[in-house]
Write an enzyme that holds these catalytic residues in place. Structure first.
Site, mmCIF file in Angstrom:
data_model
loop_
_atom_site.group_PDB
_atom_site.id
_atom_site.type_symbol
_atom_site.label_atom_id
_atom_site.label_comp_id
_atom_site.label_asym_id
_atom_site.label_seq_id
_atom_site.Cartn_x
_atom_site.Cartn_y
_atom_site.Cartn_z
ATOM 1 N N LYS A 11 0.594 -0.688 -0.374
ATOM 2 C CA LYS A 11 0.182 -0.018 0.398
ATOM 3 C C LYS A 11 0.662 1.204 0.149
ATOM 4 O O LYS A 11 2.536 1.344 0.483
ATOM 5 C CB LYS A 11 -1.091 -0.284 1.236
ATOM 6 C CG LYS A 11 -1.597 -1.192 1.372
ATOM 7 C CD LYS A 11 -3.040 -1.218 2.205
ATOM 8 C CE LYS A 11 -4.107 -2.219 2.932
ATOM 9 N NZ LYS A 11 -4.670 -2.105 3.427
ATOM 10 N N TYR A 51 -12.223 -1.913 -3.778
ATOM 11 C CA TYR A 51 -12.762 -1.882 -2.250
ATOM 12 C C TYR A 51 -14.590 -2.202 -2.443
ATOM 13 O O TYR A 51 -15.118 -1.756 -1.130
ATOM 14 C CB TYR A 51 -12.197 -1.284 -1.488
ATOM 15 C CG TYR A 51 -11.148 -1.354 -0.980
ATOM 16 C CD1 TYR A 51 -10.467 -2.472 -0.007
ATOM 17 C CD2 TYR A 51 -9.936 -0.773 -1.458
ATOM 18 C CE1 TYR A 51 -9.502 -2.881 -0.030
ATOM 19 C CE2 TYR A 51 -8.287 -1.236 -1.138
ATOM 20 C CZ TYR A 51 -8.504 -2.224 0.237
ATOM 21 O OH TYR A 51 -7.185 -2.292 0.825
ATOM 22 N N PHE A 59 -15.773 3.675 6.931
ATOM 23 C CA PHE A 59 -13.670 4.386 6.641
ATOM 24 C C PHE A 59 -13.733 3.586 4.945
ATOM 25 O O PHE A 59 -12.797 4.110 4.717
ATOM 26 C CB PHE A 59 -13.442 3.110 6.996
ATOM 27 C CG PHE A 59 -13.522 1.402 6.780
ATOM 28 C CD1 PHE A 59 -12.860 1.456 5.846
ATOM 29 C CD2 PHE A 59 -13.793 0.904 7.864
ATOM 30 C CE1 PHE A 59 -13.053 -0.158 5.265
ATOM 31 C CE2 PHE A 59 -14.287 -0.426 7.868
ATOM 32 C CZ PHE A 59 -12.761 -0.903 6.696
ATOM 33 N N THR A 93 -5.483 -6.604 10.548
ATOM 34 C CA THR A 93 -5.811 -5.739 10.195
ATOM 35 C C THR A 93 -4.985 -4.238 10.845
ATOM 36 O O THR A 93 -4.707 -3.111 10.388
ATOM 37 C CB THR A 93 -7.479 -5.993 9.683
ATOM 38 O OG1 THR A 93 -7.515 -6.378 9.303
ATOM 39 C CG2 THR A 93 -7.902 -4.260 9.179
ATOM 40 N N ASN A 114 -1.548 0.285 6.362
ATOM 41 C CA ASN A 114 -1.860 -0.850 7.485
ATOM 42 C C ASN A 114 -0.818 -2.081 5.869
ATOM 43 O O ASN A 114 -0.310 -3.049 6.608
ATOM 44 C CB ASN A 114 -2.903 -1.602 7.604
ATOM 45 C CG ASN A 114 -3.187 -1.880 6.394
ATOM 46 O OD1 ASN A 114 -4.054 -1.932 5.747
ATOM 47 N ND2 ASN A 114 -4.969 -2.839 7.603
ATOM 48 N N HIS A 117 -2.272 -5.393 1.355
ATOM 49 C CA HIS A 117 -3.439 -6.229 1.541
ATOM 50 C C HIS A 117 -3.204 -7.222 1.378
ATOM 51 O O HIS A 117 -2.035 -7.734 0.620
ATOM 52 C CB HIS A 117 -4.467 -5.418 0.184
ATOM 53 C CG HIS A 117 -5.309 -6.401 -0.545
ATOM 54 N ND1 HIS A 117 -6.397 -6.293 0.514
ATOM 55 C CD2 HIS A 117 -5.581 -7.582 -1.110
ATOM 56 C CE1 HIS A 117 -7.562 -6.395 0.020
ATOM 57 N NE2 HIS A 117 -6.745 -7.390 -1.112
ATOM 58 N N GLU A 128 -9.430 -10.519 -7.531
ATOM 59 C CA GLU A 128 -8.779 -9.198 -6.832
ATOM 60 C C GLU A 128 -7.655 -9.588 -8.115
ATOM 61 O O GLU A 128 -7.410 -8.422 -8.732
ATOM 62 C CB GLU A 128 -8.052 -9.360 -5.821
ATOM 63 C CG GLU A 128 -9.537 -8.976 -4.366
ATOM 64 C CD GLU A 128 -8.989 -9.375 -3.026
ATOM 65 O OE1 GLU A 128 -9.758 -9.054 -2.205
ATOM 66 O OE2 GLU A 128 -7.841 -9.980 -2.694
HETATM 67 N N1 UDP Z 1 -10.111 -0.055 7.178
HETATM 68 C C1 UDP Z 1 -9.754 0.983 8.277
HETATM 69 N N2 UDP Z 1 -10.689 1.059 8.661
HETATM 70 C C2 UDP Z 1 -11.241 0.098 9.574
HETATM 71 C C3 UDP Z 1 -10.795 -1.239 8.614
HETATM 72 C C4 UDP Z 1 -10.089 -1.520 7.868
HETATM 73 O O1 UDP Z 1 -9.414 2.525 7.590
HETATM 74 O O2 UDP Z 1 -11.308 -0.431 10.972
HETATM 75 C C5 UDP Z 1 -9.136 -0.271 5.991
HETATM 76 C C6 UDP Z 1 -7.760 -1.539 5.609
HETATM 77 O O3 UDP Z 1 -7.192 -0.547 5.571
HETATM 78 C C7 UDP Z 1 -7.869 -2.927 5.985
HETATM 79 C C8 UDP Z 1 -8.980 -2.336 4.442
HETATM 80 O O4 UDP Z 1 -9.711 -1.369 5.381
HETATM 81 O O5 UDP Z 1 -6.462 -3.389 5.189
HETATM 82 C C9 UDP Z 1 -10.221 -3.365 4.153
HETATM 83 O O6 UDP Z 1 -10.874 -3.254 5.612
HETATM 84 P P1 UDP Z 1 -10.852 -5.177 6.257
HETATM 85 O O7 UDP Z 1 -11.204 -5.005 7.114
HETATM 86 O O8 UDP Z 1 -11.009 -6.046 4.529
HETATM 87 O O9 UDP Z 1 -8.832 -5.821 6.175
HETATM 88 P P2 UDP Z 1 -7.819 -6.890 5.628
HETATM 89 O O10 UDP Z 1 -8.817 -7.958 4.870
HETATM 90 O O11 UDP Z 1 -7.053 -5.585 4.701
HETATM 91 O O12 UDP Z 1 -6.839 -6.916 6.682
HETATM 92 MG MG MG Z 2 -10.213 -7.966 3.503
#
Ligand code: UDP
Ligand code: MG
Length: 139
Positions: A11, A51, A59, A93, A114, A117, A128
């Protein structure tokens, strides 16, 4: 083949912090082979489409703004049990909850920024990967 590929992005925060190399080294060291890779910047619309499953989440606006704020590295990775093993390698996450030694623990700045992905299922790994790569771009 089901179970053998996952999709990742490095990212914008990790690219900006010059962590492409260390993250790719961890990916290779963990036994993933890179089937496809590209360096590019997403438009906000493209990030929104990628997304789209999170459209209703609070968010979503911040996430798509952030994911289009700078270049990313997109890649398709191959390994037995790729999806689960890669989720284990990247960690939770929220980086404050990620295990020691995971990519997010080492490199993430925040829950939004974070570092990487990782696909959450075989089905999404295929969707994806197809979003970014044609069959001609996979080796
Ligand atoms: N995200 C965020 N705030 C939150 C949860 C998620 O900004 O409270 C962002 C973060 O960059 C995350 C992405 O949205 O990686 C997708 O969320 P997901 O729950 O799918 O998490 P991941 O699969 O990436 O662990
Ligand atoms: Mg995810």
């Amino acid at each position: 083949m089901a179970g053998n590929i996952t999709f990742t992005m490095i990212k914008p925060d990790a690219v900006e912090a010059n962590n492409i190399g260390p993250i790719l080294a961890m990916i290779n060291k963990a036994g993933f082979r890179i089937l496809a890779m590209k360096y590019m910047r997403l438009t906000k619309e493209q990030a929104g489409n990628f997304y789209a499953v999170h459209k209703e989440r609070p968010f979503y606006g911040e996430l798509t703004e952030y994911m289009s704020s700078g270049p990313i590295v997109a890649a398709v990775l191959a390994k037995d049990n790729a999806v689960a093993d890669y989720r284990k390698l990247i960690g939770a996450t929220d980086p404050t909850k990620a295990d020691e030694g995971t990519i997010r623990k080492l490199f993430a700045k925040s829950i939004a920024a974070n570092a990487v992905h990782g696909s959450d299922s075989d089905e999404n790994a295929a969707i994806e990967s197809n979003f970014f790569f044609s069959h001609l771009e996979r080796y």
